[in-house]
Design a protein around this motif. Structure first.
Motif, PDB file in Angstrom:
ATOM      1  N   ILE A 117     -89.826  -2.511 -35.298  1.00 10.82           N
ATOM      2  CA  ILE A 117     -91.270  -2.578 -35.179  1.00 10.82           C
ATOM      3  C   ILE A 117     -91.698  -2.014 -33.821  1.00 10.82           C
ATOM      4  O   ILE A 117     -90.906  -1.966 -32.875  1.00 10.82           O
ATOM      5  N   ASP A 118     -92.951  -1.603 -33.731  1.00 15.35           N
ATOM      6  CA  ASP A 118     -93.459  -1.029 -32.487  1.00 15.35           C
ATOM      7  C   ASP A 118     -93.986  -2.148 -31.581  1.00 15.35           C
ATOM      8  O   ASP A 118     -94.076  -3.309 -31.992  1.00 15.35           O
ATOM      9  N   PRO A 119     -94.349  -1.816 -30.325  1.00 10.50           N
ATOM     10  CA  PRO A 119     -94.789  -2.865 -29.399  1.00 10.50           C
ATOM     11  C   PRO A 119     -95.978  -3.683 -29.898  1.00 10.50           C
ATOM     12  O   PRO A 119     -96.044  -4.899 -29.673  1.00 10.50           O
ATOM     13  N   GLY A 120     -96.922  -3.034 -30.575  1.00 17.82           N
ATOM     14  CA  GLY A 120     -98.079  -3.764 -31.088  1.00 17.82           C
ATOM     15  C   GLY A 120     -97.671  -4.813 -32.108  1.00 17.82           C
ATOM     16  O   GLY A 120     -98.172  -5.951 -32.082  1.00 17.82           O
ATOM     17  N   GLU A 121     -96.785  -4.425 -33.023  1.00 11.43           N
ATOM     18  CA  GLU A 121     -96.303  -5.381 -34.019  1.00 11.43           C
ATOM     19  C   GLU A 121     -95.501  -6.509 -33.360  1.00 11.43           C
ATOM     20  O   GLU A 121     -95.600  -7.676 -33.754  1.00 11.43           O
ATOM     21  N   ALA A 122     -94.724  -6.147 -32.338  1.00 12.68           N
ATOM     22  CA  ALA A 122     -93.942  -7.169 -31.650  1.00 12.68           C
ATOM     23  C   ALA A 122     -94.850  -8.209 -31.012  1.00 12.68           C
ATOM     24  O   ALA A 122     -94.556  -9.419 -31.041  1.00 12.68           O
ATOM     25  N   ARG A 123     -95.986  -7.754 -30.457  1.00 10.37           N
ATOM     26  CA  ARG A 123     -96.896  -8.703 -29.807  1.00 10.37           C
ATOM     27  C   ARG A 123     -97.655  -9.566 -30.811  1.00 10.37           C
ATOM     28  O   ARG A 123     -98.227 -10.592 -30.442  1.00 10.37           O
ATOM     29  N   GLU A 124     -97.629  -9.197 -32.090  1.00  6.89           N
ATOM     30  CA  GLU A 124     -98.185 -10.092 -33.102  1.00  6.89           C
ATOM     31  C   GLU A 124     -97.306 -11.338 -33.251  1.00  6.89           C
ATOM     32  O   GLU A 124     -97.804 -12.417 -33.568  1.00  6.89           O
ATOM     33  N   TYR A 125     -96.011 -11.152 -33.031  1.00  5.76           N
ATOM     34  CA  TYR A 125     -95.093 -12.297 -33.056  1.00  5.76           C
ATOM     35  C   TYR A 125     -95.053 -12.993 -31.697  1.00  5.76           C
ATOM     36  O   TYR A 125     -95.053 -14.229 -31.618  1.00  5.76           O
ATOM     37  N   GLU A 126     -94.989 -12.206 -30.632  1.00  5.98           N
ATOM     38  CA  GLU A 126     -94.844 -12.742 -29.270  1.00  5.98           C
ATOM     39  C   GLU A 126     -95.844 -12.026 -28.364  1.00  5.98           C
ATOM     40  O   GLU A 126     -95.566 -10.950 -27.838  1.00  5.98           O
ATOM     41  N   PRO A 127     -97.030 -12.601 -28.186  1.00  4.69           N
ATOM     42  CA  PRO A 127     -98.089 -11.900 -27.443  1.00  4.69           C
ATOM     43  C   PRO A 127     -97.728 -11.527 -26.009  1.00  4.69           C
ATOM     44  O   PRO A 127     -98.299 -10.575 -25.466  1.00  4.69           O
ATOM     45  N   GLU A 128     -96.780 -12.229 -25.382  1.00  2.64           N
ATOM     46  CA  GLU A 128     -96.450 -11.977 -23.984  1.00  2.64           C
ATOM     47  C   GLU A 128     -95.241 -11.066 -23.802  1.00  2.64           C
ATOM     48  O   GLU A 128     -94.841 -10.781 -22.672  1.00  2.64           O
ATOM     49  N   VAL A 129     -94.646 -10.598 -24.890  1.00  2.00           N
ATOM     50  CA  VAL A 129     -93.403  -9.844 -24.782  1.00  2.00           C
ATOM     51  C   VAL A 129     -93.656  -8.430 -24.262  1.00  2.00           C
ATOM     52  O   VAL A 129     -94.720  -7.845 -24.495  1.00  2.00           O
ATOM     53  N   ALA A 130     -92.655  -7.895 -23.557  1.00  2.00           N
ATOM     54  CA  ALA A 130     -92.702  -6.506 -23.097  1.00  2.00           C
ATOM     55  C   ALA A 130     -91.598  -5.727 -23.794  1.00  2.00           C
ATOM     56  O   ALA A 130     -90.434  -6.133 -23.776  1.00  2.00           O
ATOM     57  N   CYS A 131     -91.954  -4.607 -24.414  1.00  2.57           N
ATOM     58  CA  CYS A 131     -90.922  -3.798 -25.084  1.00  2.57           C
ATOM     59  C   CYS A 131     -91.463  -2.422 -25.393  1.00  2.57           C
ATOM     60  O   CYS A 131     -92.685  -2.189 -25.398  1.00  2.57           O
ATOM     61  N   VAL A 132     -90.541  -1.507 -25.652  1.00  3.32           N
ATOM     62  CA  VAL A 132     -90.923  -0.196 -26.169  1.00  3.32           C
ATOM     63  C   VAL A 132     -90.666  -0.128 -27.678  1.00  3.32           C
ATOM     64  O   VAL A 132     -91.207   0.734 -28.365  1.00  3.32           O
ATOM     65  N   LYS A 133     -89.848  -1.038 -28.151  1.00  2.00           N
ATOM     66  CA  LYS A 133     -89.575  -1.190 -29.570  1.00  2.00           C
ATOM     67  C   LYS A 133     -88.812  -2.496 -29.748  1.00  2.00           C
ATOM     68  O   LYS A 133     -88.215  -3.013 -28.792  1.00  2.00           O
ATOM     69  N   ALA A 134     -88.839  -3.040 -30.959  1.00  2.00           N
ATOM     70  CA  ALA A 134     -88.161  -4.311 -31.198  1.00  2.00           C
ATOM     71  C   ALA A 134     -87.579  -4.332 -32.597  1.00  2.00           C
ATOM     72  O   ALA A 134     -87.998  -3.578 -33.486  1.00  2.00           O
ATOM     73  N   LEU A 135     -86.611  -5.205 -32.771  1.00  2.00           N
ATOM     74  CA  LEU A 135     -86.030  -5.462 -34.088  1.00  2.00           C
ATOM     75  C   LEU A 135     -86.423  -6.878 -34.480  1.00  2.00           C
ATOM     76  O   LEU A 135     -86.115  -7.834 -33.758  1.00  2.00           O
ATOM     77  N   ARG A 136     -87.116  -7.001 -35.582  1.00  2.00           N
ATOM     78  CA  ARG A 136     -87.522  -8.316 -36.091  1.00  2.00           C
ATOM     79  C   ARG A 136     -86.490  -8.790 -37.105  1.00  2.00           C
ATOM     80  O   ARG A 136     -86.203  -8.097 -38.086  1.00  2.00           O
ATOM     81  N   VAL A 137     -85.920  -9.960 -36.838  1.00  2.00           N
ATOM     82  CA  VAL A 137     -84.884 -10.551 -37.696  1.00  2.00           C
ATOM     83  C   VAL A 137     -85.463 -11.827 -38.292  1.00  2.00           C
ATOM     84  O   VAL A 137     -85.713 -12.791 -37.567  1.00  2.00           O
ATOM     85  N   GLU A 138     -85.668 -11.838 -39.592  1.00  2.00           N
ATOM     86  CA  GLU A 138     -86.422 -12.923 -40.211  1.00  2.00           C
ATOM     87  C   GLU A 138     -85.618 -14.212 -40.415  1.00  2.00           C
ATOM     88  O   GLU A 138     -86.174 -15.303 -40.379  1.00  2.00           O
ATOM     89  N   SER A 139     -84.312 -14.112 -40.640  1.00  2.00           N
ATOM     90  CA  SER A 139     -83.563 -15.290 -41.086  1.00  2.00           C
ATOM     91  C   SER A 139     -83.004 -16.147 -39.957  1.00  2.00           C
ATOM     92  O   SER A 139     -82.462 -17.229 -40.209  1.00  2.00           O
ATOM     93  N   THR A 140     -83.112 -15.702 -38.710  1.00  2.00           N
ATOM     94  CA  THR A 140     -82.632 -16.525 -37.602  1.00  2.00           C
ATOM     95  C   THR A 140     -83.406 -17.840 -37.574  1.00  2.00           C
ATOM     96  O   THR A 140     -84.621 -17.868 -37.752  1.00  2.00           O
ATOM     97  N   ALA A 141     -82.676 -18.927 -37.331  1.00  2.00           N
ATOM     98  CA  ALA A 141     -83.287 -20.261 -37.384  1.00  2.00           C
ATOM     99  C   ALA A 141     -82.837 -21.092 -36.193  1.00  2.00           C
ATOM    100  O   ALA A 141     -81.867 -20.756 -35.506  1.00  2.00           O
TER     101      ALA A 141
END
Length: 393
Positions: A117-141
């Motif tokens: 996901i891109d930085p905008g999408e990442a900040r939908e999950y974590e508004p304070e995060v800094a990144c140029v790109k991220a990997l969203r992993v859904e099943s981690t608990a």
């Protein structure tokens, strides 16, 4: 009906005892501490991993993907706290993008639900995060692993399994006619088979049983901070860095716990005691054993600079906070306080390379779990099934 002695009362030992009991065996659990889940199980981040990091086809990859589902299901069925919150693995610079893409490819190969996901999408999950790109992993608990141990212990009690606390193993002898005699601080245990799930002391138990494993447990302490209560709003779930493939550990990360607190860490420093949760915890025996082992020196030589950085970070809250600020820039030294540590039972080869996968060895009438650090808690029920099937063959 076979009688089986299980050494170790952490999540692996209890899961193995449960599985063996379910298959009709009479099991005795031997735990040297006065309570269950005292060491690795009771001092980790409680993350149920998805299977993201491990080579396709390895024990860790296969067991993590299945274990993530089975441990979450078990927790829910037994009223143990669990939160399938997912996580972000974030690249904070363009230089980390190739490694992030390789991680995404490995996720696909292992069957892990993940997406780039891109930085905008990442900040939908974590508004304070800094990144140029991220990997969203859904099943981690996040799972209350000590709570899982409590549920496993309750099942064992209901089945009449003998769980002996405060019981040290002193000697192990294989009987000529078959089976093993386990001499303990509370008397002799005669069994048809033995399963060694002793974690930090697994290699020593194996040697007591007559094996000569080439690997050795070298303990690494992981120290944690947590965000001050008024700053926990900075993190909603789990935020991890892109791991450096040249380094043996994942790097410090942020984890929102089940009680709403946010843990930060761990770092990784050589522990001077196999149960050394503080710098002042020193065992002459453990330290001498680690220093005599050539693998310790080979590892230190290979990662000399990293080792120095980890020690400095251990001693400096400012350095620790700076590592976290790469992920969440608004975190500063005044935002974190120390909150404990754990010790990882990591097996090393004599050449200083880490034993990357779970290492489970079989001998006559015996099974020894010689390397089961993270994600072993995630995989506990899967490891138990594998060991029980091994004993059945």
């Amino acid at each position: 009906m076979r009688t089986i002695a299980v050494i170790g009362g952490g999540i692996i030992g209890l899961a193995v005892a449960r599985e063996l009991t379910r298959r009709g065996n009479q099991v005795t659990v031997l735990e040297k501490e006065g309570r269950l889940a005292t060491h690795q199980t009771g001092n980790n981040s409680n993350v149920a991993h998805a299977g993201l990091y491990y080579p396709p086809g390895s024990f860790k990859a296969r067991m993590s993907v299945a274990g993530n589902q089975s441990i979450v299901r078990y927790a829910r069925e037994h009223g143990v706290a669990v939160d399938v919150c997912g996580k972000l693995v974030v690249a904070t610079s363009d230089a980390e993008l190739p490694a992030l893409h390789r991680l995404a490819e490995r996720a696909t190969a292992n069957g892990v639900p993940a997406k780039l996901i891109d930085p905008g999408e990442a900040r939908e999950y974590e508004p304070e995060v800094a990144c140029v790109k991220a990997l969203r992993v859904e099943s981690t608990a996040v799972v209350d692993f000590p709570g899982v141990c409590g549920a496993l212990a309750a099942e064992l009690a209901e089945s009449g399994t003998d769980v002996r606390l405060g019981t040290r193993v002193l000697a192990i002898n294989r009987r000529v006619a078959g089976g093993v005699d386990v001499h303990t601080s509370s008397g002799l245990v005669r069994a048809d088979a033995l399963v060694n799930c002793a974690g930090l002391h697994a290699d020593r138990i194996a040697r007591l049983a007559g094996l000569a494993p080439r690997t050795q447990i070298v303990p690494f302490r992981g120290e944690y901070y947590e965000l001050r209560p008024e700053r926990t709003k900075l993190v909603r779930g789990l935020i991890y860095p892109v791991p450096d493939p040249a380094l043996p550990f994942l790097g410090v990360h942020l984890t929102r716990m089940l009680d709403g607190s946010v843990h930060a860490g761990p770092n990784a420093v050589l522990a001077l005691h196999r149960e050394g949760y503080r710098w002042r915890d020193v065992s002459v025996r453990d330290t001498a054993e680690a220093l005599r082992f050539p693998g310790t020196w080979q590892l230190a030589s290979r990662f000399r600079r990293t080792a120095v950085e980890e020690i400095l970070r251990s001693l400096s809250r400012r350095r620790f906070a700076a590592s976290l600020a790469r992920l969440v820039p608004t975190i500063g030294p005044d935002d974190i306080v120390r909150c404990g540590s754990g010790v990882r039972a990591q097996a090393l080869h004599p050449d200083g390379t880490l034993v990357e996968d779970f290492l489970i060895e079989r001998a006559p009438y015996q099974v020894h779990v010689l390397n089961a650090p993270s994600p072993a808690a995630t995989c506990a029920l899967e490891i138990a099934g594998h060991i029980a099937s091994t004993l059945d063959t």
